[in-house]
Design an enzyme around this catalytic site. Structure first.
Site: not given
Ligand code: ARG
Length: 684
Positions: A116, A276, A134, A526, A154, A137, A63, A623, A475, A236, A226
């Site tokens: 009434d 913060g 649901d 020699d 939730g 949120e 009504e 020699s 020699h 803070d 702060e």
């Molecule tokens: N044959 C020699 C020695 O046995 C050396 C002779 C060097 N001779 C010279 N005339 N240079 O002693």
């Protein structure tokens, strides 16, 4: 009037229906018949928490009256009481002001229908249904301080990295509590300092050091907490307590100063609100505990290596490279030791020391000397040779390395140097004479000159060409290969045994052939080398002559002067006592060819040199002795270029000498192949 008053006082019949399902239907009593007069009906809808309610009216016929004062339906939800509604659905919702649907975000709704006492017409009431829906949120109110995650029924809050969800499951803060500082010195800052600190956090730090010591706090100047709008510390807050003492609350931009010495326990509380808004604070604390020095021993290596050490800190001590840790109590070397910082600020390390490694005495050098002030790490040893008879070859300066080895400075090379004989030195000036027509030599004029006597009695000369080898004529060994040698002398009288140079072996040129009786003389090749049993000690009276350089094989230039030396026959004596010397020129081979050799015809080749001049010559007994020329490139040096080999029957004009330069390769090869002595270590 009286009646109506009475009726008004009478409470309408009322009842409440509870609706608990996730969905349901309900309608006014007797629907779709007309609803009764004078009644009140309430539906209380409740769905599980996390859901909202959607209420839809499918039909409505109440009504109408001004402000719906007579009959109405009224909805209460989400703490709101909606205005009562009335009217009818005519099939066109647009003309009907009554909202067809209600939504709540809460999980509760109350729908109340009232009528009434009189209805002028018949009204059928309403029919409605509800469902639980649901609630997002997150969209509705964002209850989370960082991230909100909606789900059916939730939501779930999550936090940015570095933050944790607080107990209320909504706010994110940092974990900044419970930290206990026990060192005697340290640093404490607000979370994230000097960036903005975290919101919604309650931080609690404790400094607790040993009893008996006091703590001092020192704020660094960058301080920012702060304040609220009134400049008060309510947003803070930083607070510090220590025993009975309390400091703070602190906020704002000025770092507080706390001059007091605090007890051995200090508590720091820092709480932040939801914003913060500040970059925080930093406290450097120290204490009355003495620190220990950062160096414990000279040359130590500490582990851990800190910029400071406090009472009770322990550290492992070693020594730096080149040093060794010595335990002076047990008198032994150890690898490392653990030492502790004591209450009085000293280390318990008094019986340790880092001692430099000791390389020991450097190796002795033959014909040289060591020169060392200390044999420990980094000290130097300088080798020197016995000058001027020896010259150093190789590294002279050695350093005691961390490995306890002597190494050449700046390297890891431990190879010893050599003292090499200096060749060709003479003390003679221009005091010339002749052998046959010569003069007696003084000691040191021809220090390379040696005297040979073979075991079958043949005598001759030779020249020292190193400290272990004598160059002579082959020699001389035609009879016996064995010989005695004397050196470092000029006077043959009273030859002392220590002037003898013991002989190990004689090496004859492989192509030399002894002179055969009756056949023509052939002194080709020699040349011979005599190896001494031990290296001779060189000095002013005994030192080698130089060998020719490689490649000096061509005939010697006629006219060049050289010395001949020997104890051979002179014009006056067959066997002079003093070494004689003379200077003779090189001449052409024809001069030697043209002489009388007892009527025989000796062989002359390029391997020979002819030298001499009328009145000056070598002779029998000379020699094997040397014919030495000044080295044109090093005028102070003399080089052996000839060996006295043979001559005519009559001495006194020209003689034939072996051309040493033609045999250099054989000489060098022989000396190298046989050039080691037992008492010497062989070196690379
Ligand atoms: N044959 C020699 C020695 O046995 C050396 C002779 C060097 N001779 C010279 N005339 N240079 O002693």
């Amino acid at each position: 009037m009286w009646l109506s008053l009475f009726l008004l006082l009478l409470p309408p019949a009322s009842s409440t229906i509870s609706l608990r399902d996730l969905q349901g239907r309900f309608a006014t009593p007797d629907y779709p018949q007309g609803y009764p007069n004078d009644m009140s009906q309430t539906w209380e809808i409740k769905v599980p928490s996390g859901y909202g309610i959607q209420l839809s009216f499918t039909y409505i016929d109440i009504e109408p009256s001004a402000n719906c004062a007579y009959d109405n339906v009224q909805i209460q939800a989400d703490e709101a009481l909606y205005p009562p509604s009335c009217g009818s659905w005519t099939g066109d919702w647009k003309k009907f002001h009554f909202p067809r649907e209600y939504h709540t975000s809460g999980n509760w709704m109350r729908v109340t229908f009232r009528s009434d006492f009189s209805n002028e017409e018949r009204y059928t009431g309403f029919s409605a249904y509800y469902t639980a829906v649901d609630v997002n949120e997150c969209e509705e109110s964002n209850p989370c301080s960082h991230f909100c995650n909606n789900h059916i029924g939730g939501f779930l809050c999550t936090c940015r990295p570095g933050y944790v969800l607080q107990e209320n499951q909504r706010l994110c803060g940092v974990r900044c509590s419970g930290e206990i500082f026990t060192r005697f010195k340290g640093l404490i800052t607000s979370p994230n300092y000097p960036e903005h600190y975290a919101e919604n956090s309650k931080c609690h730090y404790t400094i607790r050091i040993e009893q008996g010591f006091q703590i001092m706090l020192n704020f660094t100047s960058h301080f920012n907490i702060e304040r609220d709008a009134f400049g008060q510390c309510t947003a803070d807050v930083l607070k510090i307590t220590s025993g009975q003492k309390e400091y703070g609350p602190f906020c704002g931009n000025r770092a507080p100063v706390i001059r007091d010495h605090l007890s051995n326990v200090v508590e720091i509380h820092f709480s932040t609100n939801g914003e913060g808004e500040g970059t925080g604070w930093k406290i450097m604390y120290s204490s009355t505990a003495k620190q220990c020095p950062v160096e414990i021993l000279e040359h130590n290596v500490l582990q851990p290596k800190n910029s400071d050490y406090d009472y009770k800190d322990s550290v492992r001590v070693r020594c730096e490279s080149g040093y060794e840790l010595h335990d002076n109590v047990r008198n032994q070397y150890i690898d490392s030791a653990m030492v502790h910082c004591q209450k009085d600020g000293t280390w318990n390390s008094s019986w340790y020391s880092c001692r430099p490694v000791d390389c020991g005495n450097p190796m002795a050098l033959r014909n040289g000397k060591r020169n060392v002030t200390s044999t420990v790490y980094q000290f130097l040893n300088t080798y020197s040779c016995d000058e001027p008879y020896y010259k150093l070859e190789g590294n002279a300066i050695f350093e005691c390395a961390a490995t306890a080895d002597w190494v050449a400075v700046g390297t890891s090379d431990g190879t010893l140097p050599n003292c090499k004989p200096v060749c060709g030195r003479t003390a003679i000036s221009d005091d010339t004479g002749r052998v046959f027509g010569g003069k007696p030599a003084r000691l040191g004029y021809f220090p390379w000159q040696v005297r040979l006597r073979t075991y079958d009695g043949k005598v001759g000369g030779g020249a020292l060409v190193s400290d272990g080898w004598i160059l002579t004529a082959a020699h001389l060994f035609d009879g016996s290969r064995q010989t005695t040698v004397h050196g470092g002398i000029v006077n043959l009288q009273g030859l002392s045994p220590e002037k003898a140079l013991p002989v190990e072996d004689a090496f004859l040129h492989p192509n030399y052939r002894p002179q055969a009786d009756g056949s023509e003389p052939n002194f080709e090749h020699d040349v011979a080398l005599v190896k001494l049993r031990a290296r001779a000690k060189l000095g002013a009276n005994l030192s080698p002559v130089c060998l020719p350089a490689a490649g000096e094989t061509s005939p010697l230039r006629a006219g060049r002067l050289g010395y001949i030396t020997g104890w051979g026959k002179t014009e006056v004596r067959d066997r002079p006592i003093f070494l004689q010397y003379a200077e003779v020129p090189v001449v052409g081979m024809d001069k030697c060819r043209g002489l009388d050799y007892r009527g025989k015809r000796p062989r002359f080749t390029d391997n020979m040199v002819c030298a001499g001049q009328p009145g000056t010559d070598s002779c029998q007994g000379d020699s094997g002795g040397p014919f030495v020329l000044r080295d044109l490139r090093h005028p102070s040096r003399h080089v052996v270029r000839g060996i006295v080999s043979f001559g005519p029957q009559q001495c006194g004009s020209y003689g034939v000498y072996t051309h040493v330069g033609r045999y250099l390769a054989w000489i060098v090869k022989t000396m190298r192949e046989h050039g080691s002595w037992e008492d010497e270590e062989t070196r690379a």
